[in-house]
Design an enzyme around this catalytic site. Structure first.
Site, PDB file in Angstrom:
ATOM      1  N   HIS A 309      -3.678   1.384  -2.375  1.00  0.00           N
ATOM      2  CA  HIS A 309      -3.559   0.320  -1.379  1.00  0.00           C
ATOM      3  C   HIS A 309      -2.095   0.120  -1.065  1.00  0.00           C
ATOM      4  CE1 HIS A 309      -4.069  -3.576   0.562  1.00  0.00           C
ATOM      5  NE2 HIS A 309      -5.317  -3.218   0.735  1.00  0.00           N
ATOM      6  N   ASP A 369     -13.033  -0.931  -1.034  1.00  0.00           N
ATOM      7  CA  ASP A 369     -14.017  -0.014  -0.443  1.00  0.00           C
ATOM      8  C   ASP A 369     -14.682   0.896  -1.462  1.00  0.00           C
ATOM      9  OD1 ASP A 369     -13.724  -0.754   2.259  1.00  0.00           O
ATOM     10  OD2 ASP A 369     -11.763   0.192   2.247  1.00  0.00           O
TER      11      ASP A 369
HETATM   12  N1  CMC Z   1      -5.528   9.774  -3.657  1.00  0.00           N
HETATM   13  C1  CMC Z   1      -4.514  10.542  -4.103  1.00  0.00           C
HETATM   14  N2  CMC Z   1      -3.196  10.220  -3.961  1.00  0.00           N
HETATM   15  C2  CMC Z   1      -2.926   9.065  -3.340  1.00  0.00           C
HETATM   16  C3  CMC Z   1      -3.933   8.214  -2.854  1.00  0.00           C
HETATM   17  C4  CMC Z   1      -5.272   8.609  -3.040  1.00  0.00           C
HETATM   18  N3  CMC Z   1      -6.276   7.830  -2.588  1.00  0.00           N
HETATM   19  N4  CMC Z   1      -3.376   7.129  -2.264  1.00  0.00           N
HETATM   20  C5  CMC Z   1      -2.043   7.303  -2.399  1.00  0.00           C
HETATM   21  N5  CMC Z   1      -1.772   8.460  -3.030  1.00  0.00           N
HETATM   22  C6  CMC Z   1      -0.452   8.963  -3.404  1.00  0.00           C
HETATM   23  C7  CMC Z   1       0.309   9.517  -2.213  1.00  0.00           C
HETATM   24  O1  CMC Z   1       0.046  10.897  -2.032  1.00  0.00           O
HETATM   25  C8  CMC Z   1       1.741   9.215  -2.591  1.00  0.00           C
HETATM   26  O2  CMC Z   1       2.141  10.168  -3.544  1.00  0.00           O
HETATM   27  P1  CMC Z   1       3.686  10.652  -3.591  1.00  0.00           P
HETATM   28  O3  CMC Z   1       4.477   9.415  -3.923  1.00  0.00           O
HETATM   29  O4  CMC Z   1       3.728  11.693  -4.666  1.00  0.00           O
HETATM   30  O5  CMC Z   1       3.965  11.201  -2.226  1.00  0.00           O
HETATM   31  C9  CMC Z   1       1.646   7.880  -3.311  1.00  0.00           C
HETATM   32  O6  CMC Z   1       0.306   7.848  -3.867  1.00  0.00           O
HETATM   33  C10 CMC Z   1       1.846   6.663  -2.422  1.00  0.00           C
HETATM   34  O7  CMC Z   1       0.915   6.754  -1.336  1.00  0.00           O
HETATM   35  P2  CMC Z   1       1.236   6.337   0.168  1.00  0.00           P
HETATM   36  O8  CMC Z   1       0.390   7.146   1.093  1.00  0.00           O
HETATM   37  O9  CMC Z   1       2.708   6.324   0.373  1.00  0.00           O
HETATM   38  O10 CMC Z   1       0.740   4.845   0.153  1.00  0.00           O
HETATM   39  P3  CMC Z   1       0.456   3.982   1.420  1.00  0.00           P
HETATM   40  O11 CMC Z   1       0.737   2.582   1.032  1.00  0.00           O
HETATM   41  O12 CMC Z   1       1.158   4.505   2.624  1.00  0.00           O
HETATM   42  O13 CMC Z   1      -1.109   4.224   1.651  1.00  0.00           O
HETATM   43  C11 CMC Z   1      -3.452   4.002   1.555  1.00  0.00           C
HETATM   44  C12 CMC Z   1      -2.096   3.369   1.225  1.00  0.00           C
HETATM   45  C13 CMC Z   1      -4.566   2.979   1.325  1.00  0.00           C
HETATM   46  C14 CMC Z   1      -3.500   4.434   3.032  1.00  0.00           C
HETATM   47  C15 CMC Z   1      -3.663   5.222   0.629  1.00  0.00           C
HETATM   48  O14 CMC Z   1      -3.640   4.823  -0.718  1.00  0.00           O
HETATM   49  C16 CMC Z   1      -4.959   5.984   0.925  1.00  0.00           C
HETATM   50  O15 CMC Z   1      -4.986   6.833   1.815  1.00  0.00           O
HETATM   51  N6  CMC Z   1      -6.073   5.665   0.194  1.00  0.00           N
HETATM   52  C17 CMC Z   1      -7.334   6.282   0.479  1.00  0.00           C
HETATM   53  C18 CMC Z   1      -7.977   5.575   1.652  1.00  0.00           C
HETATM   54  C19 CMC Z   1      -8.490   4.215   1.298  1.00  0.00           C
HETATM   55  O16 CMC Z   1      -9.150   4.031   0.282  1.00  0.00           O
HETATM   56  N7  CMC Z   1      -8.231   3.234   2.179  1.00  0.00           N
HETATM   57  C20 CMC Z   1      -8.721   1.866   2.020  1.00  0.00           C
HETATM   58  C21 CMC Z   1      -7.607   0.889   1.883  1.00  0.00           C
HETATM   59  S1  CMC Z   1      -8.227  -0.688   1.294  1.00  0.00           S
HETATM   60  C22 CMC Z   1      -9.117  -1.295   2.587  1.00  0.00           C
HETATM   61  C23 CMC Z   1      -8.297  -1.904   3.646  1.00  0.00           C
HETATM   62  O17 CMC Z   1      -7.524  -2.832   3.362  1.00  0.00           O
HETATM   63  O18 CMC Z   1      -8.458  -1.471   4.796  1.00  0.00           O
END
Ligand code: CMC
Length: 434
Positions: A309, A369
């Site tokens: 998240h 989710d």
């Molecule tokens: N699986 C594997 N690696 C992950 C995941 C995941 N679900 N989420 C984040 N990471 C890794 C990412 O690759 C990065 O690694 P590194 O630092 O080595 O590059 C690190 O963790 C930080 O991730 P980020 O993409 O910079 O984090 P963000 O804040 O931009 O993204 C997110 C947050 C929710 C988009 C992401 O965690 C994700 O894609 N999760 C899966 C989709 C999901 O479950 N979304 C629902 C969010 S909650 C409901 C809502 O509020 O809408």
């Protein structure tokens, strides 16, 4: 209290500027940089708004490190345990819990607004039967502005509240009808004597030719899920609603923009993506470690859906409550129900991920989710309706935040700046010289 400031030294020009430090009631302080461009001629660069407060708000507070969430100061756990969705709607919009008379009055007002204008059925009928219910919902909610345009003085708080009532009341009907149309089933009209969640379940699953009893456990579970999804401060869809509304666009159009933003798999579409992922895992027969390794592989686009998240760097408090509801709802279904398999797999996946160095280091925990889709499936709500369910619940958050913005004297049209990295000025090249 003495005014706190932060001094910025510009090593380029040698200038020093004091910026006011703003103190919220909870959470990190914010540097008021509104005079930055005027004083120093610089913009700030913050893609994805990782460190930018775009507005002040008194509605929802969350602490991502502690894993806490509060609506108007009330912890989400207490609301999920003791409140109802409609009472929570009142709280989010008005700022205080209603007394008994206010609660009854609000419930009646919402019940009375739940029907759609008769003409609206033709909007549904204009869509292909195989349209995704989210596509139908975006269109139909946007179309509400065509029905209430005479009642849209958005400077008037009374008219704004009426818009909120209409949206809260009509959203279950729109959501259920989006599904009914896709199945070729007749539209069921709302029944005012039923509660909000009960009414929605009846509009989804009843047929006009038979009596339909709503299972109280399912209605209660749905009501709690709606509470958990009702608001989440300045997330992508809420910020979209604020940005669209900041131009004084009407609230129905701004809400339609929010629905569009919610649709993406990184936001509200994640609950659908979780089930697709779990199903693929079950079907593949591959060990869990195979998927964990893929999620960790930077060259693989696969991510563990329902994990991670932007704000929570701890267990999402909503996920804890939802996991408990999933237990209760699944206990009601027969042991050979295929959703048990998904739930067992989800729990196993959670255990494996939470003890894996990669997920621990990045503070990746299950989010709201991760378990919600399993509950929806157990209720009979199909996959393509999952994000619609999220939109239904989040409508109150969007409209409360929009109303707050409209009443905020500091609010301006949203207009971010950019760091231009394109070509500098050059002369047009005639076609025969290219
Ligand atoms: N699986 C594997 N690696 C992950 C995941 C995941 N679900 N989420 C984040 N990471 C890794 C990412 O690759 C990065 O690694 P590194 O630092 O080595 O590059 C690190 O963790 C930080 O991730 P980020 O993409 O910079 O984090 P963000 O804040 O931009 O993204 C997110 C947050 C929710 C988009 C992401 O965690 C994700 O894609 N999760 C899966 C989709 C999901 O479950 N979304 C629902 C969010 S909650 C409901 C809502 O509020 O809408």
């Amino acid at each position: 209290m003495t005014k706190q400031t932060v001094t910025v030294t510009d090593n380029v020009s040698g200038k020093q500027i004091d910026f006011d430090l703003l103190s919220p009631t909870m959470g990190p302080k914010a540097i008021d940089i509104r005079k930055l461009y005027k004083e120093l001629g610089y913009f700030t660069y913050d893609p994805g708004y990782l460190a930018t407060a775009s507005c002040t708000s008194a509605i929802t507070y969350l602490d991502g490190d502690k894993g806490t969430l509060m609506y108007r100061g009330y912890p989400i756990e207490q609301l999920a345990e003791q409140s109802t969705f409609l009472e929570t709607c009142y709280l989010l919009f008005k700022g205080e819990l209603p007394n008994a008379a206010q609660k009854q009055d609000f419930e009646q007002v919402i019940a009375r607004h739940s029907m759609l204008h008769d003409q609206m059925q033709f909007f549904f009928r204009g869509f292909r039967r195989d349209a995704h219910p989210m596509a139908t919902m975006v269109g139909v909610v946007g179309a509400l502005s065509a029905f209430y345009h005479e009642d849209l003085n958005i400077q008037d708080p009374v008219q704004r509240e009426r818009c909120a009532h209409r949206l809260i009341a009509k959203m279950p009907t729109i959501a259920a009808w989006s599904y009914r149309y896709s199945k070729g089933l007749p539209f069921m009209y709302p029944l005012n004597k039923l509660g909000y969640a009960e009414n929605f379940l009846r509009m989804m699953f009843a047929v006009p030719t038979e009596e339909y009893e709503v299972d109280p456990l399912m209605a209660k579970a749905l009501d709690v899920i709606l509470i958990l999804h009702a608001d989440h401060e300045q997330n992508a869809s809420t910020s979209t609603v604020r940005l669209a509304g900041s131009s004084e666009a009407n609230p129905y159009a701004a809400t339609a923009a929010g629905i569009a933003s919610l649709w993406g798999p990184a936001h509200g579409g994640a609950n659908e993506a979780v089930i697709r992922m779990l199903q693929e895992m079950v079907d593949s027969g591959k060990p869990l470690q195979y998927w964990i390794d893929r999620a960790k592989d930077k060259d693989d686009r696969f991510r563990l859906m329902g994990f991670g998240h932007r704000v929570y760097k701890n267990y999402d408090p909503r996920a804890k409550i939802i996991r408990r509801i999933a237990d209760e709802v699944l206990a009601r279904t027969p042991a050979d129900n295929p959703h048990h398999k998904l739930f067992d797999l989800a729990r196993e996946l959670e255990q494996v991920a939470l003890s894996d160095e990669y997920f621990i280091k990045r503070s990746l925990y299950p989010n709201v989710d991760f378990y919600s889709g399993i509950i929806f499936l157990s209720m009979g709500i199909p996959l393509q309706m999952f994000t619609v369910m999220f939109a239904l619940a989040r409508t109150i958050g969007w409209i409360s935040q929009w109303d707050e913005m409209m009443g905020d004297e500091e609010s301006r049209i949203g207009r971010p700046r950019q760091l231009y990295i394109g070509a500098t000025q050059r002369d047009y090249v005639p076609l025969d010289q290219r």
